[in-house]
Design a protein around this motif. Sequence first.
Motif, short mmCIF file in Angstrom:
data_model
loop_
_atom_site.label_atom_id
_atom_site.label_comp_id
_atom_site.label_asym_id
_atom_site.label_seq_id
_atom_site.Cartn_x
_atom_site.Cartn_y
_atom_site.Cartn_z
N GLU A 120 0.82 -1.21 0.00
CA GLU A 120 0.00 0.00 0.00
C GLU A 120 0.86 1.27 0.00
O GLU A 120 0.46 2.29 -0.56
CB GLU A 120 -0.95 -0.02 1.19
CG GLU A 120 -1.98 -1.17 1.09
CD GLU A 120 -2.88 -1.24 2.30
OE1 GLU A 120 -2.78 -0.34 3.17
OE2 GLU A 120 -3.67 -2.20 2.38
N HIS A 131 0.68 4.05 -2.84
CA HIS A 131 0.46 5.45 -2.46
C HIS A 131 1.43 6.36 -3.22
O HIS A 131 1.03 7.41 -3.76
CB HIS A 131 0.65 5.62 -0.95
CG HIS A 131 0.57 7.05 -0.50
ND1 HIS A 131 -0.60 7.78 -0.47
CD2 HIS A 131 1.55 7.91 -0.08
CE1 HIS A 131 -0.36 9.00 -0.04
NE2 HIS A 131 0.94 9.10 0.20
N ARG A 132 2.70 5.94 -3.30
CA ARG A 132 3.69 6.75 -4.03
C ARG A 132 3.37 6.78 -5.52
O ARG A 132 3.53 7.82 -6.18
CB ARG A 132 5.09 6.19 -3.79
CG ARG A 132 5.57 6.31 -2.34
CD ARG A 132 7.07 6.21 -2.25
NE ARG A 132 7.57 4.94 -2.78
CZ ARG A 132 7.91 3.91 -2.03
NH1 ARG A 132 7.79 3.98 -0.71
NH2 ARG A 132 8.36 2.81 -2.58
N ARG A 152 0.39 6.51 -6.88
CA ARG A 152 -0.78 7.37 -7.08
C ARG A 152 -0.38 8.85 -7.11
O ARG A 152 -0.92 9.64 -7.89
CB ARG A 152 -1.80 7.11 -5.98
CG ARG A 152 -2.58 5.80 -6.17
CD ARG A 152 -3.50 5.53 -5.00
NE ARG A 152 -4.42 4.44 -5.27
CZ ARG A 152 -4.63 3.42 -4.44
NH1 ARG A 152 -3.98 3.37 -3.28
NH2 ARG A 152 -5.48 2.46 -4.76
N LYS A 153 0.59 9.22 -6.28
CA LYS A 153 1.05 10.61 -6.27
C LYS A 153 1.73 10.96 -7.59
O LYS A 153 1.57 12.06 -8.12
CB LYS A 153 2.02 10.83 -5.10
CG LYS A 153 1.34 10.81 -3.73
CD LYS A 153 2.32 11.11 -2.63
CE LYS A 153 2.79 12.55 -2.66
NZ LYS A 153 3.65 12.89 -1.50
#
Length: 225
Positions: free
Chosen positions: A191, A195-196, A198-199
């Motif tokens: 996750e 998350h990285r 998605r950024k």
Amino acid sequence: MRILLVEDELEMAAWLQRALAQSGFLPEHAKDAHTAESMLDAAGYDAVVMDLRLPDKHGLVLLREMRNRGDITPVLVLTAQGALQDRVRGLNLGADDFLSKPFALEELEARLAALVRRSRGRPSPRLHCGPLAYDSESKAFTLAGSILHLTPREHAALAALIVRARTPVEKQQLFLQVFEQDSDASPDAIEVVLHRLRKKLQGSEVHITTVRGLGYMLESSAPED
């Protein structure tokens, strides 16, 4: 490079998938000949890595049937040490290369790259999801034409997602392709990687969606061609 790994030893297959993904390949796994046949019919691969001792059909039978129906995908056969008979039969049936177990990962990767370079003379396939593209030869991602700079784990995760774009990938499967076999990380560590990612995709038409109960899916809001 999109690679079909035909291997019935699940631990070996999982290790190879992780290692190849970390090196920028796009590996997919078939646990037996029947699964391999279905996957070869449904998609194009740059190369096949094939173990011979499959539970439902000998690998050389699978190879012969591939060649008989005109499938010229390069095939690297994994053999037992010193299995001369298998090598001779494999060459006669259309195998492109052999590698004896145990083998070094670096040699497998080099042989796969050489096989693809020699094969068919056509451009390496590019995978797309909206403005996101993956070049299987350079192993580079571009987003709207610009290079997307990724860490090795981010690259492995995005590669696993784009090869199954618009289809959910299970969390555990994604974890196994991103983290090393001896990693102490928990499955939840994936996750952090997502998350990285998605950024880095933020502001584009490409998204990584969490599909409850099924895993994660790469999709795009851009219109299909």
